[in-house]
Each structure stands twice: as C-alpha cells, then as structure tokens.
Design an enzyme around this catalytic site. Structure first.
Site, short mmCIF file in Angstrom:
data_model
loop_
_atom_site.label_atom_id
_atom_site.label_comp_id
_atom_site.label_asym_id
_atom_site.label_seq_id
_atom_site.Cartn_x
_atom_site.Cartn_y
_atom_site.Cartn_z
N GLU A 90 -18.43 43.59 -15.48
CA GLU A 90 -17.01 43.39 -15.76
C GLU A 90 -16.94 42.62 -17.06
O GLU A 90 -17.18 41.41 -17.10
CB GLU A 90 -16.36 42.60 -14.63
CG GLU A 90 -16.51 43.25 -13.25
CD GLU A 90 -15.62 44.47 -13.07
OE1 GLU A 90 -14.53 44.52 -13.69
OE2 GLU A 90 -16.02 45.38 -12.33
N CYS A 116 -9.23 38.49 -19.13
CA CYS A 116 -9.82 39.73 -19.62
C CYS A 116 -8.78 40.82 -19.86
O CYS A 116 -9.02 41.73 -20.64
CB CYS A 116 -10.88 40.21 -18.65
SG CYS A 116 -10.26 40.45 -16.99
N ASN A 158 -13.31 31.66 -17.03
CA ASN A 158 -11.84 31.72 -17.10
C ASN A 158 -11.11 31.77 -15.75
O ASN A 158 -9.96 31.37 -15.68
CB ASN A 158 -11.38 32.85 -18.03
CG ASN A 158 -11.72 34.21 -17.51
OD1 ASN A 158 -12.87 34.46 -17.17
ND2 ASN A 158 -10.74 35.08 -17.42
N GLU A 164 -12.25 41.12 -29.14
CA GLU A 164 -11.45 40.46 -28.10
C GLU A 164 -11.14 39.04 -28.58
O GLU A 164 -12.06 38.25 -28.82
CB GLU A 164 -12.28 40.40 -26.81
CG GLU A 164 -11.56 39.68 -25.68
CD GLU A 164 -12.44 39.53 -24.44
OE1 GLU A 164 -13.62 39.18 -24.57
OE2 GLU A 164 -11.92 39.76 -23.33
N GLY A 185 -18.32 38.68 -17.54
CA GLY A 185 -18.44 37.84 -18.73
C GLY A 185 -18.22 38.67 -19.98
O GLY A 185 -17.66 39.76 -19.92
N1 LIG Z 1 -13.69 42.46 -16.96
C1 LIG Z 1 -13.51 41.42 -16.19
O1 LIG Z 1 -13.26 41.53 -14.99
C2 LIG Z 1 -13.60 40.03 -16.77
C3 LIG Z 1 -13.07 38.97 -16.05
C4 LIG Z 1 -13.14 37.69 -16.59
C5 LIG Z 1 -13.74 37.47 -17.83
N2 LIG Z 1 -14.25 38.52 -18.50
C6 LIG Z 1 -14.83 38.33 -19.83
O2 LIG Z 1 -15.61 37.13 -19.88
C7 LIG Z 1 -15.58 36.60 -21.19
C8 LIG Z 1 -15.26 35.13 -21.17
O3 LIG Z 1 -16.11 34.43 -20.35
P1 LIG Z 1 -17.38 33.60 -20.88
O4 LIG Z 1 -17.11 33.05 -22.24
O5 LIG Z 1 -17.76 32.66 -19.79
O6 LIG Z 1 -18.45 34.78 -21.00
P2 LIG Z 1 -20.01 34.68 -21.34
O7 LIG Z 1 -20.51 36.07 -21.49
O8 LIG Z 1 -20.26 33.73 -22.45
O9 LIG Z 1 -20.64 34.01 -20.03
C9 LIG Z 1 -20.47 34.57 -18.76
C10 LIG Z 1 -21.60 34.13 -17.87
O10 LIG Z 1 -22.82 34.72 -18.32
C11 LIG Z 1 -23.83 33.73 -18.50
N3 LIG Z 1 -24.71 34.24 -19.55
C12 LIG Z 1 -24.52 34.22 -20.88
N4 LIG Z 1 -25.55 34.82 -21.51
C13 LIG Z 1 -26.39 35.26 -20.54
C14 LIG Z 1 -27.63 35.97 -20.55
N5 LIG Z 1 -28.20 36.36 -21.68
N6 LIG Z 1 -28.20 36.27 -19.37
C15 LIG Z 1 -27.62 35.90 -18.20
N7 LIG Z 1 -26.47 35.20 -18.14
C16 LIG Z 1 -25.85 34.90 -19.29
C17 LIG Z 1 -23.03 32.49 -18.83
O11 LIG Z 1 -23.79 31.31 -18.62
C18 LIG Z 1 -21.87 32.62 -17.87
O12 LIG Z 1 -22.22 32.20 -16.59
C19 LIG Z 1 -14.52 37.40 -21.93
O13 LIG Z 1 -15.15 38.35 -22.73
C20 LIG Z 1 -13.73 38.06 -20.81
O14 LIG Z 1 -13.07 39.23 -21.16
C21 LIG Z 1 -14.20 39.79 -18.01
O1 LIG Z 2 -10.21 37.68 -16.65
C1 LIG Z 2 -9.85 38.67 -16.04
C2 LIG Z 2 -9.42 38.56 -14.66
O2 LIG Z 2 -10.38 38.96 -13.77
C3 LIG Z 2 -8.13 39.26 -14.39
S1 LIG Z 2 -7.33 38.41 -13.18
O3 LIG Z 2 -7.22 36.98 -13.57
O4 LIG Z 2 -8.12 38.51 -11.93
O5 LIG Z 2 -6.01 38.99 -12.98
#
Ligand SMILES: NC(=O)c1ccc[n+]([C@@H]2O[C@H](COP(=O)([O-])OP(=O)(O)OC[C@H]3O[C@@H](n4cnc5c(N)ncnc54)[C@H](O)[C@@H]3O)[C@@H](O)[C@H]2O)c1
Ligand SMILES: O=C[C@H](O)CS(=O)(=O)O
Length: 482
Positions: free
Chosen positions: A253, A287, A157, A381, A233
């Site tokens: 995160e 997120c 994202n 979420e 993620g």
């Molecule tokens: N808290 C934060 O700072 C933050 C920031 C941005 C996004 N997010 C979260 O990320 C999610 C959306 O992103 P997404 O759909 O890409 O997430 P995702 O968990 O599907 O994937 C994230 C990353 O993890 C890898 N991955 C997936 N399964 C794995 C495993 N078993 N082992 C190792 N790597 C693995 C993916 O290939 C990708 O690179 C949302 O839940 C969002 O809230 C959190």
């Molecule tokens: O997806 C969550 C982000 O890390 C928050 S922000 O885009 O950096 O503000």
C-alpha cells in the site's frame, strides 16, 4: 530540544515486554519535545521475534475460529473503552489534531470488529469437478489456511488504524505476526499490542519490534520464515522491498498523487468543501489526500475563489486545542521539504494563491495555480498541505492529466451527468473512483489499494485476509464401495 521526564516504553518481543539500552526518542513534532523512548531493537531482536513466532505458530495444533473472533472482539471493545487515551497517544506522537485522532480511534475499533466478523466468513466452496468430462467420480472443495508468520510494516500517518489493518486480518487468518511500526509513531502500536496480550493472544503470536526501517525492517523482509509481507508506506521503500519478496505473498500500500475533477455541472459548494477537507485534513499527510484539482474552464474562477476562501478559514495550531483544523507535519525536515517543493514550483512560474509559509514543522495550507507540469510538486506525492488547481477544456483533458503521473490510488469526480461520471470511472487508472466526493474517501471494509506505483494488492479486511491466507484444493477420487 526541551527535555522533560520521558516515559520509557517497552516493546513486545515474543510474549515479553522488553527494554533495550539503545533507544529511539518519540518526538512531538509540534514542539520537538521528547514524549517517550522506545527500544532501538537490533537485527538479532527481529530475528528472535520471527523465529519465536514461527515456533509458536508451528506448535499450535489448531487455533479455533471462535478463539480468534473472541480476541479480535475483545481488542475492538478495549479500543472503544479506552478511546480518549488512544486518541491522546495518537495526537501526541503524530501530527494529527485531537479530533482527527478521535476519528482514527473510532475507525480502528471498527476495523478490528470487521476483522472479527470476517473471521467467521473465511470459508471455502465445494468444487464441481464433474464440469469436465472424465471427473464424474471426483468430489471436493477448497479451504483457506494460514500462511504462517506475517511480516507487517506501517507508516507514521495513521499510527493506530493502519496497524489494526495489519494485525486484524493476520490474526483473523490464523497467522502469527511480527510488526515493525513507523519509528516516528510506535506508541499507538505498542498500546494496541497491550490490548492483544490482555485479550489472551497466545504468547509469541505477536511481536511489535521498534527500530529503524533500514535495519530491522530489512531483516523482517529478508527472513525466510516470513511467508507474507504486508507493507504500507512510501513508494521508494515499497519498491526496494518488492525486489526482495520473491514468491511470497505481498500487499503493498504505497504513495499517491490523487486527482479530483470538477465539471461545469457539478455542485460547486460540495466540491469546494470536499477538496478543502480532503486536501488539508491531517495536514495533507494522507495517502489519498487531494493533491491536484482539474476544473472545467467555465467553473474555474468561482471554484478557485471559493476554495481559497474556505482554505483561509482553516485554523492551524495546537493539536490539542479543540477547534484546531490543521496540525504540524510529522517533522520540521518534512515541512522544509514541502517548502522547498513550493519554492521550486514558484521559480518555474507557479502562483501561490494562499498559504505555503512554514514555521517549524507547520506549513500553512496552500493552493497553487499555474504549476509547471514537470515540477516535482506536480509529479511526485507532496504528503503535505498543498493542493494544485488547474483549468481544463473538457473531461477528456481532465482524465488524461489525472492519469499523467506514476501513481494510481484513488480519484474523485464532481458531476451530475451519469455518462460523464461513467467515462471517468472507466478511464481513470486508479484503484477507486469517488463520484461526487473527493479522492479522500475510505471505509475500512472496502477494497483499498492502487494501480501503477501506488501498490500491489488490496487491503480492506476481507481482501487483506485473502492475501494473508493460502487456498488448498481437496479432491476425493471415489470408487464404488460395493
Ligand atoms: N496506500 C496506502 O494505503 C497508504 C497508507 C498510508 C500511507 N501511505 C504512504 O506512506 C508514506 C508515508 O509514510 P512514511 O513516511 O512512514 O513511509 P516510509 O516508506 O518512509 O516508511 C514506512 C515504513 O517502512 C519502514 N521502512 C522504510 N524503509 C524500509 C526498508 N528499506 N525496509 C523495510 N522497512 C522500511 C519505515 O521504518 C516505516 O515503518 C506516503 O508515501 C503515503 O502515501 C500509503
Ligand atoms: O494514508 C492513507 C490512509 O490509509 C487512508 S485512510 O486514512 O485510511 O482513509
């Protein structure tokens, strides 16, 4: 799928830009066009990247602070100088509009600049051992040293800034780093890696390995040379990874379901504007997106009316059109999931006040009311352009409902009453409370992370450096030289 001439982008493996026979298509979710391919790395590739990073890190006798600062400043400047090109890459491969992408590029340059500044400040302290009787002859201090090889995994994202949040602190701390970017959006990360190589980062200190999370991501997590793991993620993947990280340093995160509370004494216009922006920017794929809004009873009708009015003004459309407010979701599959969650809530009695209609990967910004509390959309979420609005009797009910999910990243509260704001600050179970703002507020230097299923530890450059370094205590026992 429409076929055009696609660019074959290489990955950075231990100092070499390499291609592989098997590739992954990078798809523009707006039209399903394949815009590029990247190598589908094997587990052996990942192993090679990690072992090369370990070898390189171990062979560096020292990596002076001034050199790390120079590299980080160079890359920050490079991102600023090539801002429009980076923004076009982000907007092409992800679901962001060109304006959202430009905002992310500006923040990425700042994140790297902050990393350069924080490198200068990685310092220890002297320790007064003589505060405990019997240690009058001891002097000493502690200092930070790198962990070695950092494993980093990023989501789709924010394909550039969240990569900057991994590479910046890892390099600031003097580490080698192996990054696995999201399979949907690897191009921004690879472009940033080009900047690091151009800056003269020692070969092998950075690899960007492209491929599926469940194969090469797992290899990265499991490899014993990875001494710290920084993951951003979803909570599901995050929990699986945490089972395997053992005694290593971790930053997790993860996901959220962020609430905003609007009290009767709030500036309603501000609250509506912040919830519209915080709920629907990046099509809700952030997120800290606003997912639930709890409005004190007397203000509820007016808040809802104005929120619907502002939401209806948002222009959904082509990502590269300058006045588009809302782009698609990252894939049609994700859009169908969001649509299905809306249908489930509707079947349970929810009202769709506006939006919610899907077309391909697009979902119209939606506001839902009367949502059953146990529906998926209320508990999990959504990661899409949907906001739930609910009236509450008082602040306590709003805070209790806000806390009634497994997540705890950030929250917002709108009120002019400092005492009520402070009650929320103290009782919301989250990593950050924004008073008179929505949950969707972040600057890149602040501690950022969540409680409960939203993660472990904090990012924000200084705080990430803390996770990605070790502290060593040194004590000298002195005796008289005479
Ligand atoms: N808290 C934060 O700072 C933050 C920031 C941005 C996004 N997010 C979260 O990320 C999610 C959306 O992103 P997404 O759909 O890409 O997430 P995702 O968990 O599907 O994937 C994230 C990353 O993890 C890898 N991955 C997936 N399964 C794995 C495993 N078993 N082992 C190792 N790597 C693995 C993916 O290939 C990708 O690179 C949302 O839940 C969002 O809230 C959190
Ligand atoms: O997806 C969550 C982000 O890390 C928050 S922000 O885009 O950096 O503000």
């Amino acid at each position: 799928m429409k076929t055009t001439r696609t660019e074959e982008v290489k990955m950075l493996l231990a100092g070499e830009w390499v291609q592989r026979e098997e590739t992954i298509s990078v798809i523009n979710p707006q039209n399903n066009e394949c815009i590029a391919t990247v190598p589908r790395a094997s587990k052996e590739d990942m192993k090679y990247a990690i072992e090369s990073a370990h070898k390189k890190f171990s062979s560096l006798e020292s990596w002076p602070v001034h050199e790390r600062i120079r590299i980080l400043k160079y890359v920050s400047r490079y991102v600023s100088d090539n801002a429009e090109s980076f923004a076009r890459t982000i907007a092409s491969e992800s679901s962001k509009t060109i304006n959202e992408a430009r905002g992310e590029v500006a923040r990425s340059a700042q994140t790297l600049e902050i990393a350069a500044e924080e490198t200068r400040r990685i310092q220890g302290e002297t320790i007064n051992f003589d505060q405990v009787e019997g240690n009058e002859n001891k002097v000493g201090y502690y200092y930070h040293f790198p962990v070695g090889v950092v494993g980093a995994i990023t989501p789709f994202n924010d394909p550039l800034n969240l990569v900057a949040h991994k590479l910046g602190p890892a390099i600031a701390g003097g580490n080698a780093v192996v990054l696995k970017p999201a399979s949907e959006t690897p191009l921004s990360a690879l472009k940033l890696a080009e900047a690091f190589t151009e800056a003269g980062l020692p070969e092998g200190m950075l690899s960007v390995v492209t491929g599926p999370g469940r194969e090469i991501g797992e290899e990265l997590v499991n490899h014993p040379y990875i001494k710290a793991l920084s993951f951003t993620g979803g909570t599901d993947a995050g929990k699986k990874i945490t089972e395997k990280t053992g005694t290593r340093h971790v930053n997790m995160e993860l996901g959220s379901n962020s609430p905003v509370i609007v009290l009767n004494d709030a500036d309603l216009k501000d609250a509506v504007a912040a919830c519209t922006d915080g709920g629907f920017s990046a099509a809700g794929q952030n997120c800290i997106s606003v997912q639930r809004v709890y409005v004190e009873q007397d203000s509820y009708p007016l808040f809802l009316e104005e929120f619907i009015k502002e939401t209806k003004k948002l222009k959904m459309g082509d990502k590269f059109t300058e006045d588009t407010d809302v782009g698609p979701l990252i894939s049609e599959k994700e859009a169908k999931r969001v649509e299905q969650w809306i249908h489930e809530a509707k079947a349970g009695g929810a009202r769709v006040e506006t939006g919610g209609v899907r077309n391909g990967a697009y979902v119209e910004p939606a506001i839902l009311t009367n949502v059953p509390p146990d529906s998926t959309i209320a508990k999990e979420e959504i990661f899409g352009p949907v906001v739930l609005v609910e009236p509450v009797q008082n602040l306590k009910e709003a805070v209790d409902k806000s806390n009634d999910v497994e997540y705890g990243l950030q929250a917002g509260i709108f009120t002019r009453d400092v005492n009520r704001a402070f009650y929320a600050v103290q009782n919301l179970q989250v990593g950050g409370v924004m008073v008179n703002d929505s949950s969707d507020f972040r600057i890149d230097a602040m501690p950022f992370g969540g409680t409960k299923d939203s993660g472990i530890g904090r990012e924000g450059v200084k705080f990430a450096i803390d996770t990605l370094t070790e502290k060593k205590v040194v004590s000298f026992k002195l005796s008289s030289p005479f």
